[in-house]
Design a protein around this motif. Structure first.
Motif, short mmCIF file in Angstrom:
data_model
loop_
_atom_site.label_atom_id
_atom_site.label_comp_id
_atom_site.label_asym_id
_atom_site.label_seq_id
_atom_site.Cartn_x
_atom_site.Cartn_y
_atom_site.Cartn_z
N ASP A 82 0.82 -1.22 0.00
CA ASP A 82 0.00 0.00 0.00
C ASP A 82 0.85 1.27 0.00
O ASP A 82 0.71 2.15 0.86
CB ASP A 82 -0.94 0.02 1.20
CG ASP A 82 -2.12 -0.93 1.03
OD1 ASP A 82 -2.14 -1.67 0.03
OD2 ASP A 82 -3.01 -0.93 1.89
N VAL A 83 1.73 1.38 -0.98
CA VAL A 83 2.55 2.57 -1.14
C VAL A 83 2.12 3.28 -2.42
O VAL A 83 2.16 2.68 -3.50
CB VAL A 83 4.05 2.22 -1.21
CG1 VAL A 83 4.89 3.48 -1.39
CG2 VAL A 83 4.47 1.46 0.04
N PRO A 84 1.70 4.55 -2.34
CA PRO A 84 1.24 5.25 -3.55
C PRO A 84 2.41 5.68 -4.44
O PRO A 84 3.19 6.56 -4.08
CB PRO A 84 0.49 6.47 -2.97
CG PRO A 84 1.09 6.69 -1.62
CD PRO A 84 1.53 5.36 -1.12
N LEU A 85 2.51 5.06 -5.59
CA LEU A 85 3.56 5.37 -6.56
C LEU A 85 2.94 5.63 -7.92
O LEU A 85 1.91 5.03 -8.27
CB LEU A 85 4.54 4.21 -6.71
CG LEU A 85 5.53 3.92 -5.59
CD1 LEU A 85 6.48 2.81 -6.02
CD2 LEU A 85 6.30 5.16 -5.22
N ILE A 86 3.58 6.47 -8.71
CA ILE A 86 3.19 6.70 -10.09
C ILE A 86 4.32 6.17 -10.96
O ILE A 86 5.44 6.68 -10.94
CB ILE A 86 2.95 8.19 -10.37
CG1 ILE A 86 1.86 8.73 -9.45
CG2 ILE A 86 2.59 8.41 -11.84
CD1 ILE A 86 1.74 10.24 -9.45
N ALA A 87 4.05 5.10 -11.70
CA ALA A 87 5.03 4.48 -12.59
C ALA A 87 4.78 4.99 -14.00
O ALA A 87 3.71 4.80 -14.57
CB ALA A 87 4.93 2.96 -12.54
N ILE A 88 5.79 5.64 -14.59
CA ILE A 88 5.68 6.22 -15.93
C ILE A 88 6.54 5.39 -16.88
O ILE A 88 7.74 5.21 -16.64
CB ILE A 88 6.15 7.69 -15.93
CG1 ILE A 88 5.30 8.51 -14.95
CG2 ILE A 88 6.10 8.28 -17.33
CD1 ILE A 88 5.89 9.87 -14.64
N ASN A 89 5.92 4.91 -17.93
CA ASN A 89 6.63 4.09 -18.92
C ASN A 89 6.54 4.77 -20.28
O ASN A 89 5.46 4.92 -20.85
CB ASN A 89 5.99 2.69 -18.99
CG ASN A 89 6.74 1.75 -19.92
OD1 ASN A 89 7.84 2.05 -20.36
ND2 ASN A 89 6.12 0.62 -20.21
N ALA A 90 7.68 5.23 -20.77
CA ALA A 90 7.73 5.90 -22.07
C ALA A 90 7.78 4.85 -23.18
O ALA A 90 8.71 4.04 -23.25
CB ALA A 90 8.94 6.82 -22.14
N ALA A 91 6.78 4.85 -24.05
CA ALA A 91 6.59 3.79 -25.04
C ALA A 91 6.93 4.28 -26.45
O ALA A 91 7.03 5.48 -26.71
CB ALA A 91 5.14 3.31 -24.99
N PRO A 92 7.09 3.35 -27.40
CA PRO A 92 7.28 3.74 -28.80
C PRO A 92 6.11 4.60 -29.29
O PRO A 92 5.02 4.61 -28.71
CB PRO A 92 7.33 2.40 -29.53
CG PRO A 92 7.77 1.42 -28.51
CD PRO A 92 7.16 1.89 -27.22
N SER A 93 6.33 5.31 -30.37
CA SER A 93 5.33 6.24 -30.88
C SER A 93 4.13 5.51 -31.50
O SER A 93 4.20 4.31 -31.81
CB SER A 93 5.96 7.14 -31.94
OG SER A 93 6.27 6.38 -33.11
N TYR A 94 3.07 6.26 -31.69
CA TYR A 94 1.87 5.71 -32.31
C TYR A 94 2.17 5.25 -33.74
O TYR A 94 1.68 4.21 -34.20
CB TYR A 94 0.78 6.77 -32.33
CG TYR A 94 -0.56 6.28 -32.80
CD1 TYR A 94 -1.22 5.24 -32.14
CD2 TYR A 94 -1.19 6.85 -33.90
CE1 TYR A 94 -2.46 4.78 -32.56
CE2 TYR A 94 -2.43 6.40 -34.34
CZ TYR A 94 -3.07 5.37 -33.67
OH TYR A 94 -4.29 4.92 -34.10
N GLU A 95 3.03 5.99 -34.42
CA GLU A 95 3.43 5.60 -35.79
C GLU A 95 4.13 4.25 -35.78
O GLU A 95 3.87 3.40 -36.64
CB GLU A 95 4.37 6.67 -36.36
CG GLU A 95 4.95 6.32 -37.72
CD GLU A 95 5.94 7.36 -38.21
OE1 GLU A 95 6.91 6.95 -38.89
OE2 GLU A 95 5.76 8.55 -37.91
N GLN A 96 4.99 4.04 -34.81
CA GLN A 96 5.69 2.76 -34.72
C GLN A 96 4.73 1.62 -34.40
O GLN A 96 4.90 0.50 -34.88
CB GLN A 96 6.79 2.86 -33.66
CG GLN A 96 7.96 3.76 -34.10
CD GLN A 96 8.92 4.08 -32.98
OE1 GLN A 96 8.49 4.28 -31.84
NE2 GLN A 96 10.19 4.15 -33.30
N TRP A 97 3.72 1.91 -33.58
CA TRP A 97 2.72 0.89 -33.29
C TRP A 97 1.94 0.50 -34.55
O TRP A 97 1.64 -0.67 -34.78
CB TRP A 97 1.76 1.37 -32.21
CG TRP A 97 2.30 1.22 -30.82
CD1 TRP A 97 2.58 2.21 -29.93
CD2 TRP A 97 2.65 0.00 -30.16
NE1 TRP A 97 3.08 1.70 -28.77
CE2 TRP A 97 3.14 0.33 -28.88
CE3 TRP A 97 2.60 -1.33 -30.55
CZ2 TRP A 97 3.56 -0.62 -27.98
CZ3 TRP A 97 3.04 -2.29 -29.64
CH2 TRP A 97 3.51 -1.93 -28.38
#
Length: 609
Positions: free
Chosen positions: A105-120
């Motif tokens: 129960d520890v409040p964390l914000i995990a941010i994951n930088a992903a490939p671009s929409y074009e790459q998807w």
């Protein structure tokens, strides 16, 4: 970027800043770089790069814990941490740390930088994979949904603000991690500016809740009347929900003694006259276990019943009251949707005018149990000034207890401690749980998830989260745990954070694993029956100070094999003017492979006749 231009990157960075987050931890990558640049240009949030994603997660976890403990919830202040990584390889490396925060129960914000929409789209149309990309488009998102209360994929800048706000609101409300996966081409994409501030949304207190609360309190009072001489077991949720004042009001009004779980250690000062030690089931010190079980009944307030704080003992019986996880168990009866804070206050009021001033150590002693004649005598016995010739786990922590209580504060027991104790799992935790912590929130450990190496990364978050007033992390970590994540020391050297790290080196051995699998190894000394997979490659740990330190950014390494050497080192650490204290300290504590904390003696007694 102009001052009035809002992008998704600026929006997210601003929301972090509004939460009081001053440091973002993690490992950069090409997908994450644009966000970090914009964050640096537009907010006061500063980037703390760590050698490993897991170490960044541990630092963010500890930062959230200490900030939550030091903020004022009545003023709407919150304690949240944040960590950022790059897609795939970074996110999967971070997963363990987020899993631990979810469990605890520890409040964390995990941010994951992903490939671009074009790459998807390229991957979807022709199967082209870019760096770190999985053929399963939602692989990262799907994994994080298992260890967060909200997981969002941001691919549309128009929807991004509402997705960010929704996730952060869930983080604040549930006090658990959330996950934001942001496609690279969104960082510079325009979006609407933030509106208002985000806050937690507590559950409403309904008429039905009021009726259930009354029934739970009535049953609890009846149980106390039936069994008598209660003792309180204060738990983790008191820490997470900042209910230490409710605990103090309760024990002062009723004069009940209280123990804590390991996870709630130092929820209030352990100098409190009603404090009776840390109860950890069969892994408690025998004296605490005897007195706790000798009480007429037990009242668990916010306690999580895990195998690590109960040692396999039954947690709920006819003589137990346990209020946790939004419900109250009274013997075999269960009352759902009863809020912990309301229950503590209502039970206090229901017992108004009645007191239970028993000294449970005195009662147990009078009943013929082999325990000291009073609680005060027992707690004083945990601190020693005379030691055996051989340095052992128990004598080491008795020595450290005396240091923390009498020397670290310049001889003034009422002075604030300059340290926050951070303990790792295994033997380190079993030894440090009996240190007497004189300040509220002066102890930190990951006691449920128990990821080895947590303490070393956590020290970074503690040091950065407690700069006003400054608290030095005092870390206890086993050699096997330390080998998992030693490189996080470089972050502490780089930022001049000055932790004191004691590596408990029992001759290169996973001692706790040997104890759990085959404890009879410890019964007959010397024994060659150690399981091969518990043997570690030995390191000269103190020499790592030369690896991580430089002429500009120093680090000190020491080795102690005797109490005389430990005492000399502690004398230097206690002197603020000593040059040793201007940089991080790594101390290797040499212990025997056959030694173990006496709290684990029950394992040998049970399985090794």
């Amino acid at each position: 970027m102009s001052g009035d231009e809002w992008t998704v990157a600026r929006y997210l960075a601003t929301r972090l800043e509004q939460l009081g987050i001053r440091y973002l931890f993690g490992v950069p990558g090409d997908f994450l770089g644009p966000f970090l640049t914009i964050m640096q240009e537009t907010t006061g949030v500063r980037w703390i790069g760590t050698p490993t994603e897991m170490g960044g997660g541990y630092a963010a976890d500890a930062y959230a814990r200490v900030r939550a403990a030091d903020t004022d919830p009545e003023k709407g202040e919150v304690g949240v941490g944040a960590v950022a990584v790059t897609y795939g390889v970074g996110a999967f490396s971070l997963l363990n740390a987020i899993g631990g925060a979810y469990v605890e129960d520890v409040p964390l914000i995990a941010i994951n930088a992903a490939p671009s929409y074009e790459q998807w789209l390229n991957q979807q149309a022709v199967g082209l994979l870019t760096s770190h990309m999985s053929p399963r488009r939602e692989s990262n998102l799907a994994v994080y949904r298992q260890v967060t209360v909200d997981a969002q994929l941001l691919s549309n800048p128009g929807l991004a603000p509402s997705q960010i706000d929704s996730a952060i609101t869930a983080c604040l409300t549930e006090r658990k991690p959330v996950y934001l996966e942001v496609m690279e081409d969104l960082w510079h994409a325009p979006c609407a500016p933030p509106q208002g501030e985000l806050r937690a949304h507590g559950r409403t207190f309904t008429k039905r809740n009021e009726e259930m609360l009354a029934k739970a309190v009535k049953a609890a009072v009846a149980l106390i009347d039936a069994f008598g001489t209660p003792i309180v077991w204060a738990g983790e949720e008191l820490v997470r929900h900042r209910l230490e004042d409710e605990l103090l009001d309760f024990v002062q009004s009723t004069e009940m003694q209280f123990c804590t779980t390991v996870g709630a250690k130092s929820v209030v000062s352990e100098r409190h006259p009603r404090f009776a030690g840390v109860y950890n089931g069969r892994a408690s010190l025998p004296e605490i276990r005897e007195t706790f079980q000798n009480a007429g009944c037990r009242i668990g307030l916010g306690t999580w019943s895990t195998s690590k704080n109960l040692g396999g003992e039954q947690s709920i019986g006819d003589d137990w009251i346990v209020a946790a996880r939004d419900g109250v168990s009274v013997g075999s009866k269960y009352f759902p949707e009863v809020q912990l804070g309301r229950f503590i206050r209502a039970l206090r009021d229901a017992l108004s005018g009645r007191t239970f001033p028993a000294d449970h150590f005195a009662l147990a002693h009078a009943a013929g149990l082999d325990v000291p004649a009073s609680t005060a005598a027992f707690l004083d016995s945990l601190s020693a000034t005379e030691y055996p010739a051989e340095l052992t786990y128990d004598s080491f922590f008795a020595h450290m207890n005396h240091f923390l209580e009498h020397r670290a504060t310049g001889g003034d027991p009422q002075a604030p401690s300059p340290f926050t104790v951070v303990s790792d799992a295994a033997f380190a935790l079993l030894g440090s749980m009996n240190l007497r912590i004189t300040e509220r929130a002066g102890f930190l450990a990951q006691n449920s998830w128990l990821s080895i190496g947590y303490s070393v990364g956590a020290a970074t978050g503690v040091a950065l989260g407690r700069q006003q007033p400054m608290k030095r992390p005092l870390v206890f970590v086993g050699d096997g745990s330390f080998q998992e994540i030693c490189q996080e020391l470089s972050t502490q050297v780089r930022h001049h954070l000055r932790p004191v790290v004691f590596v408990l080196d029992n001759e290169g051995f996973y001692g706790i694993e040997q104890m759990l699998v085959s404890p009879c190894y410890y019964k007959d000394r010397p024994s060659n029956g150690a399981d091969f997979y518990n043997v570690l490659h030995p390191w000269r740990y103190e020499k790592l100070a030369e690896v991580f330190g430089t002429d500009k950014d120093r680090m000190h390494g020491r080795e102690v094999s005797t109490h005389a050497e430990l005492d000399a080192l502690l004398a230097e650490i206690a002197d603020p003017g000593d040059d040793l204290n201007h940089a991080p300290i790594l101390a290797r504590v040499r212990l025997s492979r056959h030694d173990y904390p006496r709290a684990l003696q029950y394992k040998i007694d049970e399985r090794c006749p």
